[in-house]
Design an enzyme around this catalytic site. Structure first.
Site, PDB file in Angstrom:
ATOM      1  CG  LEU A 167       6.538   1.407  -5.370  1.00 26.28           C
ATOM      2  CD1 LEU A 167       6.651   0.083  -6.115  1.00 26.28           C
ATOM      3  CD2 LEU A 167       7.506   1.442  -4.188  1.00 26.28           C
TER       4      LEU A 167
ATOM      5  CG  HIS B 200      -6.166  -2.758  -9.570  1.00 28.89           C
ATOM      6  ND1 HIS B 200      -6.041  -1.911  -8.484  1.00 28.89           N
ATOM      7  CD2 HIS B 200      -7.337  -2.425 -10.169  1.00 28.89           C
ATOM      8  CE1 HIS B 200      -7.071  -1.087  -8.442  1.00 28.89           C
ATOM      9  NE2 HIS B 200      -7.874  -1.374  -9.460  1.00 28.89           N
TER      10      HIS B 200
ATOM     11  CG  ASN C 185      -0.089  -3.740  -8.263  1.00 28.34           C
ATOM     12  OD1 ASN C 185      -0.010  -4.219  -7.121  1.00 28.34           O
ATOM     13  ND2 ASN C 185      -1.049  -2.895  -8.601  1.00 28.34           N
TER      14      ASN C 185
ATOM     15  CG  MET D  87      -1.876  -1.194   1.250  1.00 24.79           C
ATOM     16  SD  MET D  87      -2.930  -1.303  -0.209  1.00 24.79           S
ATOM     17  CE  MET D  87      -4.095  -0.005   0.161  1.00 24.79           C
ATOM     18  NE  ARG D  88       3.975   4.280   2.172  1.00 21.06           N
ATOM     19  CZ  ARG D  88       3.337   5.252   2.815  1.00 21.06           C
ATOM     20  NH1 ARG D  88       2.191   5.019   3.402  1.00 21.06           N
ATOM     21  NH2 ARG D  88       3.850   6.455   2.870  1.00 21.06           N
TER      22      ARG D  88
ATOM     23  CG  ASP E 243      -4.028   0.808  -9.307  1.00 20.54           C
ATOM     24  OD1 ASP E 243      -3.167   0.037  -8.851  1.00 20.54           O
ATOM     25  OD2 ASP E 243      -4.897   1.340  -8.597  1.00 20.54           O
TER      26      ASP E 243
ATOM     27  CB  SER F 275      -5.776  -6.351 -14.037  1.00 19.78           C
ATOM     28  OG  SER F 275      -7.089  -6.016 -14.430  1.00 19.78           O
TER      29      SER F 275
HETATM   30  C1  GRF Z   1      -5.810  -7.763  -3.055  1.00 19.14           C
HETATM   31  O1  GRF Z   1      -7.173  -7.641  -3.318  1.00 19.14           O
HETATM   32  C2  GRF Z   1      -4.996  -7.097  -4.128  1.00 19.14           C
HETATM   33  O2  GRF Z   1      -5.588  -7.175  -5.389  1.00 19.14           O
HETATM   34  C3  GRF Z   1      -4.965  -5.665  -3.661  1.00 19.14           C
HETATM   35  O3  GRF Z   1      -4.848  -5.751  -2.271  1.00 19.14           O
HETATM   36  C4  GRF Z   1      -5.393  -6.972  -1.811  1.00 19.14           C
HETATM   37  C5  GRF Z   1      -4.316  -7.681  -1.046  1.00 19.14           C
HETATM   38  O4  GRF Z   1      -4.795  -8.866  -0.447  1.00 19.14           O
HETATM   39  N1  GRF Z   1      -3.910  -4.939  -4.316  1.00 19.14           N
HETATM   40  P1  GRF Z   1      -3.760  -9.911   0.109  1.00 19.14           P
HETATM   41  O5  GRF Z   1      -2.867  -9.180   1.090  1.00 19.14           O
HETATM   42  O6  GRF Z   1      -3.002 -10.494  -1.028  1.00 19.14           O
HETATM   43  O7  GRF Z   1      -4.613 -10.935   0.811  1.00 19.14           O
END
Ligand code: GRF
Length: 218
Positions: free
Chosen positions: A96, A112, A110, A93-94, A148, A139
């Protein structure tokens, strides 16, 4: 076959990380998960990775305040120490910086939880339901400097149900995520993905013949 060394970057529970670790146990899989790196010391996924015998590291972004450059430099050092070839963001959640992303160009993926380019950002399932889409999904894409964005490697789609709420939809999309991320990493690590004019061209790929039509009517 020399297996590439992948790092999975997480901030939370790490279910996609687990899916990648499970896939990498297979003999013919082209990567080994060599490191799980979190920006949050309390990330649940860290304990899961340790329990699975995977090396873990924490680079706590809080320690760097607004100094993103130093935070990323610290992450890069850890990645270098572990001889990482490819990076998988999995609920990391950062944002980059363009510099970090450029350093890993076409070697950073990544996942998404939406069919990009629709529903970039957070809270995708609630927004998809509000928009009334009938088909939703997930995706895996190469990371570019814009959030994204970046060439899409693979997508998985499913039908939205009349009685879905954000939670039920998220749960089904998550199952799709766990299927597509290991496939994407496999394709990239085995050199089957080429980026041409900003799009991924996948060697030897086929498409399912049937369209996904939702809703189905009787
Ligand atoms: C997932 O839904 C992913 O697509 C999003 O954040 C969530 C992470 O879930 N970027 P996890 O930590 O893999 O369970």
């Amino acid at each position: 076959m020399k297996r590439l060394r992948a790092a999975v970057l997480i901030s939370g529970r790490g279910s996609n990380m687990t899916a990648l670790m499970e896939a990498a146990k297979r003999h013919a899989y082209p990567t080994t998960i060599a490191l799980v790196l979190s920006n949050r010391p309390a990330a649940v996924g860290l304990a899961r990775a340790k329990a699975a015998g995977v090396a873990t590291a924490v680079v706590d972004h809080c320690a760097y305040g607004r100094d993103r450059e130093s935070f990323e430099r610290a992450m890069q050092e850890v990645l270098d120490q572990h001889g990482i070839d490819i990076v998988c963001l999995a609920g990391f959640m950062r944002l980059l910086s363009p510099r970090f992303v450029a350093r890993w160009e076409q070697r950073i993926l990544n996942i998404h939880p939406a069919l990009l380019p629709s529903f970039k950002g957070l809270d995708t399932h609630r927004r998809a339901l509000s928009a009334g889409v009938k088909i939703h999904g997930a995706s895996v894409h190469f990371v570019s400097a814009e959030m994204d964005s970046g060439p899409i490697v693979i997508q998985g789609a499913l039908a939205v149900r009349e009685d879905d709420d954000a939670e039920t939809l998220a749960a089904r999309v998550l199952e799709v995520e766990h299927r597509i991320y290991p496939i994407a990493l496999h394709l990239v690590a085995s050199g089957r993905v080429q980026v041409v004019d900003g799009r991924c061209v996948i060697a030897g790929a086929s498409s399912p013949p049937e369209p996904l039509i939702a809703p189905q009517t009787t």
